[in-house]
Scaffold this motif. Structure first.
Motif, PDB file in Angstrom:
ATOM      1  N   ALA A 417      18.956   5.197   1.821  1.00  0.00           N
ATOM      2  CA  ALA A 417      19.995   4.173   1.707  1.00  0.00           C
ATOM      3  C   ALA A 417      20.635   3.898   3.060  1.00  0.00           C
ATOM      4  N   THR A 418      20.762   4.927   3.887  1.00  0.00           N
ATOM      5  CA  THR A 418      21.353   4.723   5.209  1.00  0.00           C
ATOM      6  C   THR A 418      20.282   4.440   6.264  1.00  0.00           C
ATOM      7  N   ILE A 419      19.337   5.363   6.429  1.00  0.00           N
ATOM      8  CA  ILE A 419      18.332   5.223   7.487  1.00  0.00           C
ATOM      9  C   ILE A 419      17.394   4.042   7.197  1.00  0.00           C
ATOM     10  N   GLY A 420      16.870   3.977   5.970  1.00  0.00           N
ATOM     11  CA  GLY A 420      15.927   2.908   5.633  1.00  0.00           C
ATOM     12  C   GLY A 420      16.540   1.527   5.786  1.00  0.00           C
ATOM     13  N   LEU A 421      17.772   1.403   5.321  1.00  0.00           N
ATOM     14  CA  LEU A 421      18.454   0.117   5.405  1.00  0.00           C
ATOM     15  C   LEU A 421      18.715  -0.265   6.869  1.00  0.00           C
ATOM     16  N   TYR A 422      19.130   0.706   7.675  1.00  0.00           N
ATOM     17  CA  TYR A 422      19.401   0.403   9.086  1.00  0.00           C
ATOM     18  C   TYR A 422      18.128   0.103   9.875  1.00  0.00           C
ATOM     19  N   ILE A 423      16.994   0.714   9.474  1.00  0.00           N
ATOM     20  CA  ILE A 423      15.718   0.360  10.111  1.00  0.00           C
ATOM     21  C   ILE A 423      15.424  -1.120   9.822  1.00  0.00           C
ATOM     22  N   ALA A 424      15.674  -1.529   8.569  1.00  0.00           N
ATOM     23  CA  ALA A 424      15.470  -2.937   8.205  1.00  0.00           C
ATOM     24  C   ALA A 424      16.416  -3.850   8.979  1.00  0.00           C
ATOM     25  N   TYR A 425      17.638  -3.379   9.243  1.00  0.00           N
ATOM     26  CA  TYR A 425      18.593  -4.171  10.035  1.00  0.00           C
ATOM     27  C   TYR A 425      18.102  -4.321  11.476  1.00  0.00           C
ATOM     28  N   ALA A 426      17.544  -3.216  12.009  1.00  0.00           N
ATOM     29  CA  ALA A 426      17.205  -3.187  13.433  1.00  0.00           C
ATOM     30  C   ALA A 426      15.920  -3.938  13.770  1.00  0.00           C
ATOM     31  N   LEU A 427      14.972  -3.990  12.845  1.00  0.00           N
ATOM     32  CA  LEU A 427      13.674  -4.610  13.160  1.00  0.00           C
ATOM     33  C   LEU A 427      13.795  -6.071  13.604  1.00  0.00           C
ATOM     34  N   PRO A 428      14.485  -6.945  12.848  1.00  0.00           N
ATOM     35  CA  PRO A 428      14.597  -8.332  13.335  1.00  0.00           C
ATOM     36  C   PRO A 428      15.413  -8.440  14.622  1.00  0.00           C
ATOM     37  N   ILE A 429      16.412  -7.564  14.777  1.00  0.00           N
ATOM     38  CA  ILE A 429      17.206  -7.591  16.020  1.00  0.00           C
ATOM     39  C   ILE A 429      16.323  -7.207  17.203  1.00  0.00           C
ATOM     40  N   PHE A 430      15.479  -6.179  16.996  1.00  0.00           N
ATOM     41  CA  PHE A 430      14.552  -5.744  18.055  1.00  0.00           C
ATOM     42  C   PHE A 430      13.607  -6.890  18.435  1.00  0.00           C
ATOM     43  N   LEU A 431      13.092  -7.601  17.440  1.00  0.00           N
ATOM     44  CA  LEU A 431      12.195  -8.727  17.716  1.00  0.00           C
ATOM     45  C   LEU A 431      12.940  -9.867  18.417  1.00  0.00           C
ATOM     46  N   ARG A 432      14.217 -10.031  18.074  1.00  0.00           N
ATOM     47  CA  ARG A 432      15.055 -11.075  18.705  1.00  0.00           C
ATOM     48  C   ARG A 432      15.230 -10.809  20.197  1.00  0.00           C
ATOM     49  N   VAL A 433      15.371  -9.518  20.586  1.00  0.00           N
ATOM     50  CA  VAL A 433      15.631  -9.200  22.007  1.00  0.00           C
ATOM     51  C   VAL A 433      14.352  -8.898  22.790  1.00  0.00           C
ATOM     52  N   THR A 434      13.192  -8.905  22.103  1.00  0.00           N
ATOM     53  CA  THR A 434      11.929  -8.659  22.821  1.00  0.00           C
ATOM     54  C   THR A 434      11.034  -9.907  22.731  1.00  0.00           C
ATOM     55  N   LEU A 435      10.256 -10.018  21.668  1.00  0.00           N
ATOM     56  CA  LEU A 435       9.290 -11.116  21.557  1.00  0.00           C
ATOM     57  C   LEU A 435       9.939 -12.493  21.579  1.00  0.00           C
ATOM     58  N   SER A 436      11.175 -12.598  21.035  1.00  0.00           N
ATOM     59  CA  SER A 436      11.814 -13.924  20.932  1.00  0.00           C
ATOM     60  C   SER A 436      13.007 -14.106  21.868  1.00  0.00           C
ATOM     61  N   ARG A 437      13.113 -13.248  22.876  1.00  0.00           N
ATOM     62  CA  ARG A 437      14.321 -13.324  23.715  1.00  0.00           C
ATOM     63  C   ARG A 437      14.467 -14.681  24.414  1.00  0.00           C
ATOM     64  N   LYS A 438      13.341 -15.356  24.674  1.00  0.00           N
ATOM     65  CA  LYS A 438      13.409 -16.650  25.371  1.00  0.00           C
ATOM     66  C   LYS A 438      13.223 -17.839  24.430  1.00  0.00           C
ATOM     67  N   THR A 439      12.730 -17.572  23.228  1.00  0.00           N
ATOM     68  CA  THR A 439      12.413 -18.691  22.327  1.00  0.00           C
ATOM     69  C   THR A 439      13.381 -18.819  21.150  1.00  0.00           C
ATOM     70  N   PHE A 440      14.231 -17.811  20.929  1.00  0.00           N
ATOM     71  CA  PHE A 440      15.157 -17.849  19.794  1.00  0.00           C
ATOM     72  C   PHE A 440      16.134 -19.020  19.918  1.00  0.00           C
ATOM     73  N   VAL A 441      16.219 -19.818  18.878  1.00  0.00           N
ATOM     74  CA  VAL A 441      17.151 -20.953  18.850  1.00  0.00           C
ATOM     75  C   VAL A 441      18.310 -20.590  17.918  1.00  0.00           C
ATOM     76  N   ALA A 442      19.497 -20.455  18.481  1.00  0.00           N
ATOM     77  CA  ALA A 442      20.664 -20.039  17.689  1.00  0.00           C
ATOM     78  C   ALA A 442      21.130 -21.152  16.762  1.00  0.00           C
ATOM     79  N   GLY A 443      21.769 -20.759  15.666  1.00  0.00           N
ATOM     80  CA  GLY A 443      22.393 -21.708  14.757  1.00  0.00           C
ATOM     81  C   GLY A 443      23.821 -21.988  15.200  1.00  0.00           C
TER      82      GLY A 443
END
Length: 517
Positions: A417-443
């Motif tokens: 409930a804590t670790i699994g959920l936070y891994i799910a929170y971190a994965l898109p954030i990690f992708l936002r600051v790595t693979l999409s750091r230059k292409t992410f279009v904010a809302g």
């Protein structure tokens, strides 16, 4: 730090969230009826400081006592806010019920989208089921303690229910939650707002009432400087003890992804979804600290509060409430009433957890990721994914059955409930600051130039707590004292990846548009 930009031009009949949903390839199937306060209320009532702090206060007391409780809360709170801010920024760009797993697909790029979406989605939904299981199980335990104290307490011949009685209560609570979640979203919205107000007022009442009623109060010096090393678990390192005590705070401040999962039912979701996430975390940090302080002024004898031979059977906050009223008025009835206030908050917390679970199951199955997907994303005439509601309640009940075999096994499962959920929170954030750091279009909500920095802080914090909460909590290490958290999380990862390699990689492509061209 960042902020909201102006509105885009909209057709009169379509709000900004619905317009964005259409752009992302989904038709509006759920009823879009939630205000910004309703969206906030669902996340706030899942975080529920009354629930998290009350049910895990023993952990904080045992590992460091009031120092860990008072300061650890802010340490966890500040870093959690970084996670929340990063999630809010991504939510503003992709306001769909799928939330995290949809974000991962969009941010990973075409090559990695299916795998990133698969991993994030399964960690998120299993983590959510574990949250519901742990919240409603905690309520069943609390009801058992209330009955125990009402019938004379452990030392006065009070009734102490067996493990089977607790599980039966747990099943009954889940059944009621599933029934309520089968009602229209307008009813859930009202209940969610009621839950938020109950949590806010409940904290205010208890943080003032308990220290005022107590005849023996701790000094301010004790509350802010007393570090409890007497844990009886063979751990003496101050830093190690403090870290283990942080679990109470981090466990409490979870579940705010509910604001993202409710975006397809929220008006102007590209603005109000992010507001829901940030305000739920911020207000929880402030009110939670007030609750911790108020209760901690009534703490004078930590070893007694934790011993299983006291009136409440070792349930620290129940004992604090009971003793406060008994020492002042000669009867602990007032303390039992106070526990009732907490129990109602826990009930609301579980109720909102099932709401969030069902929306995630609905969205994930809409994209074909779950076995029997067509069944789970069906929406009834009231525009409620009712099959997903009952699925979520059923799985959460099955998860709690592990407590009958071994409480250690149940705790390991709950750790997801804590670790699994936070891994799910971190994965898109990690992708936002790595693979999409230059292409992410904010809302409309954007962190601007701080987005990458805040994102990296969030990712590093999640990686840190994943290690910290996997550390042994007692020495010497035996089968009974081993921390099974890494085993549970690694086991979940192995199942998800095996399913992917054997089957899903051949057919799961990530989020799928349901708008016919």
């Amino acid at each position: 730090m960042g902020g909201f930009s102006g509105d885009q031009s909209l057709t009169p009949s379509m709000d900004s969230g619905q317009a964005r949903l259409k752009e992302l390839g989904y038709k509006q199937e759920l009823k879009r009826d939630l205000s910004v306060f309703s969206n906030f209320a669902i996340s706030f009532s899942i975080i529920s400081v009354l629930t998290g702090i009350t049910t895990t206060y023993n952990t904080g007391l045992r590992f460091g006592g009031t120092v860990t409780l008072v300061y650890g809360w802010f340490v966890a709170g500040v870093f959690t806010m970084c996670v929340g801010l990063s999630m809010a920024e991504i939510c503003s760009s992709y306001p769909t019920s799928g939330g995290l797993y949809y974000w991962s697909a969009m941010l990973a790029g075409p090559r990695w989208a299916p795998l990133a979406s698969w991993l994030t989605g399964w960690f998120n939904i299993v983590g959510q089921w574990a949250v519901t299981a742990s919240v409603d199980f905690s309520l069943a335990q609390l009801i058992q303690v209330i009955v125990l104290l009402s019938t004379g307490g452990k030392n006065g011949g009070g009734y102490q229910g067996s493990d089977y009685v607790v599980i039966a209560i747990h099943g009954g609570i889940l059944f009621i939650h599933a029934l309520l979640n089968s009602l229209p979203i307008s009813v859930l919205s009202f209940i969610g707002q009621l839950a938020a107000l109950w949590n806010l007022l409940g904290v205010l009442v208890l943080m003032i009432l308990i220290p005022v009623v107590s005849t023996e109060r701790a000094t301010t010096k004790f509350v802010f400087t007393n570090f409890n090393t007497d844990n009886g678990l063979g751990i003496t390192s101050y830093a190690y003890i403090f870290v283990l005590g942080l679990l109470m705070s981090q466990y409490t401040i979870t579940g705010y992804d509910a604001s993202a999962h409710m975006t397809e039912e929220t008006i102007d979701a590209d603005k109000n979804g992010p507001r829901g996430i940030i305000s739920a975390i911020g207000i929880s940090i402030l009110f939670g600290w007030g609750y911790i302080l108020g209760i901690s002024y009534a703490v004078t004898d930590i070893p007694y509060l934790l011993t299983e031979t006291n009136n409440s059977g070792g349930y620290a906050i129940a004992e604090i409430f009971y003793l406060a009223f008994k020492s002042r008025f000669g009867s602990g009835t007032g303390g039992i009433v106070c526990l009732g206030i907490v129990a109602v908050a826990v009930f609301f917390c579980g109720m909102s957890s099932v709401t969030s679970n069902s929306r995630m199951a609905y969205a994930f199955s809409r994209d074909g990721a779950m076995p029997f997907s067509p069944l789970w994303h069906k929406v009834n005439s009231r525009e409620v994914p009712v099959n997903a509601v009952w699925l979520s309640a059923s799985i959460s009940f099955c998860m709690a059955l592990t407590s009958l075999g071994s409480i250690v096994a149940f705790q390991a499962m709950v750790s997801i409930a804590t670790i699994g959920l936070y891994i799910a929170y971190a994965l898109p954030i990690f992708l936002r600051v790595t693979l999409s750091r230059k292409t992410f279009v904010a809302g409309p909500f954007s962190l601007g130039r701080y987005g990458n920095v805040v994102g990296w802080v969030a990712v590093i914090w999640v990686a840190t707590i994943s290690v910290l909460f996997s550390l042994p909590v007692a020495y010497p290490i035996t089968a009974e004292t081993l921390n099974y958290t890494p085993v549970a999380v690694a086991g979940l990862l192995a199942i998800i990846l095996s399913y992917w390699l054997i089957s899903a990689r051949h057919w799961f492509t990530g989020p799928v548009s349901n708008i016919l061209s």
